[in-house]
Design an enzyme around this catalytic site. Sequence first.
Site, short mmCIF file in Angstrom:
data_model
loop_
_atom_site.label_atom_id
_atom_site.label_comp_id
_atom_site.label_asym_id
_atom_site.label_seq_id
_atom_site.Cartn_x
_atom_site.Cartn_y
_atom_site.Cartn_z
N HIS A 191 0.84 -1.19 0.00
CA HIS A 191 0.00 0.00 0.00
C HIS A 191 0.87 1.23 0.00
CE1 HIS A 191 -3.18 2.82 1.12
NE2 HIS A 191 -3.99 1.91 0.63
N ASP A 214 -7.93 -5.55 0.05
CA ASP A 214 -8.41 -6.40 -1.04
C ASP A 214 -8.01 -7.86 -0.89
OD1 ASP A 214 -9.60 -4.28 -2.45
OD2 ASP A 214 -7.64 -3.62 -3.12
#
Length: 428
Positions: A306, A363
Site C-alpha cells: 500500500h 483487497d
Amino acid sequence: MAEGSANIGFGGNGADYPVRSGSVGPDVIDIRKLYANTGAFTFDPGFTSTASCESAITYIDGDQGILLHRGYPIDQLAEQSSFMEVAYLLLNSELPTAAELDKFSYTITRHTMLHEQLSTFYRGFRRDAHPMAIMCGVVGALSAFYHDSTDIADPRQRMIASHRLIAKMPTIAAMAYKYSIGQPFVYPKNDLSYTGNFLRMTFGVPAEEYEVDPIVEAAMDKIFILHADHEQNASTSTVRLAGSSGANPFACIAAGIACLWGPAHGGANEAALNMLREIGHVDRIPEYIARAKNKDDPFRLMGFGHRVYKNYDPRAKVLGAAATEVLARMGKSDPILDVARKLEEIALTDPYFVEKKLYPNVDFYSGVILSAIGFPTTMFTALFALARTVGWVAQWNEMIADPEQKIGRPRQLYTGPTQRDYIPVDRR
Ligand code: CMC
C-alpha cells in the site's frame, strides 16, 4: 528558520513558507508562493510528498496502521456500527442520533429507484460487459436524468445529489449483475435495510420471495463500512479533480469509478481472488512468492502493499478475521482461504516483503467473503465502488464548500522539443 515556517531557497531567492499543522499527522509546508518567489516548481509524480487539500473526514497513520473516520477507529465502526451510520458520519461530521439515523435511512431508501428509462440504457451494453464498464456509463448518465440536482452552487441540490448517488448505487450495481446473467431487474423494496435491499436486488428473482440471510447481510454491511472512505486515494483525488472544474456530481463520481477500476486500486480485489485461485494450492505458493520478488517479472502479489500503510492495513485485519467467521457461520469452506492464510504467513516472514513493509491490504480477504456470498469476481470492484461512493460524495461536498478550493491544475517538467518551425509535408 522562524518557528512555524520553513525557509526554502532557490536561485538566490530564499523565503519563509508557512508550516501548517493538522489536528494530528505530519505538518505541511505551504509552498503556494514558491513558484512566484523562485520561478521553480516542485516535482512529485504520484504525489508521494504532496497534500493536495485540507480535509477533516478521514485520517490514516500508515506506520501505525491506523484509520479513523471523523476520529472513530475503523475497527470500532466495522464491529459496532452500520453502513448507514458510517455514511451519515462521513457526510455530516458526527454520528447520528437514533432519530437522525432513522430520517437519513428513510431519505436514502426513498431514492433507491432508478428513472425507468435507465433500464433501456443497460440494454445497449453487451451481456458480457464488465460491471465496472456499466457502472461508469450509467452513473455518468445520471446527470442526464436528474437535472434538478446538478447545480453545484446550491447546497440543497448538492445534498440531494449525494443522497441520490448513495441510494442508487446498489440498484445500479445489482442491475449490472442481473443484466450479465440475463435475469430480470429486481426493483428495490423499501422495508429492507440498505444492504438487505442490495442483496435482494442482486440475488432475488421476481418468481419467488427472497429472504435476506442476516449473516450475509451483516458481512456485506461490514465490507461496505470497510470500503467507505480512505482519505485522498487515487479515485477520491480523481473525484476532487473532476469536481474542481465545477463538473456535476454524477460526472465526478463516474470519473472516480473509472479510476477505481484499475488493478493497482479497487480492481485489486478481483485480481487478488483470481490470483489465489490461480495459485490453487499451498504447495504452489513459493513459486508465486519467487515471481513477486523477480524484478524481471511484472507479477505482483495482489492484495499486498500500500502507498500509505507500511504496517498491517487495519481493514485487512478486520476482514481476515471476518473471513473465517463468516464462512464458518455460513457453513461453507473454501480451500482458497487456506491458500490466503498460508500466503500471508510466508510473505510476512520473507525478507523481501518485510524490508519493503508489504502487508495484506483491504483487497486480500474481501474476495474470499464475497465469493462465499455468491458474487462473481467481476462484481468485486463494483461493490467497492458502491461503498466508496459515500466517501467520494463526502469529499466532493467538503471540496465544494472549501473557500480555498481552486481548479486542480498541476504543472510539469517539460522534456519535449524546444520551439521549432513547421515544415510542410512535401519538404519533410
Ligand atoms: N508484490 C510484490 N512487490 C511489491 C508489491 C506487491 N504487491 N507492492 C509493492 N512491491 C514492491 C515494488 O516492486 C517496489 O519495489 P522496489 O522498491 O524494489 O522497486 C516496492 O515494493 C514499492 O512499491 P511501489 O510500487 O513503489 O509502491 P507504491 O506505493 O507506488 O504502490 C501499490 C502501492 C498498492 C500500487 C502496490 O503495493 C501494488 O501494486 N500492490 C498490488 C495491488 C494492490 O493490492 N492494490 C490495492 C491497494 S489497497 C486498496 C486500494 O487502494 O484500492
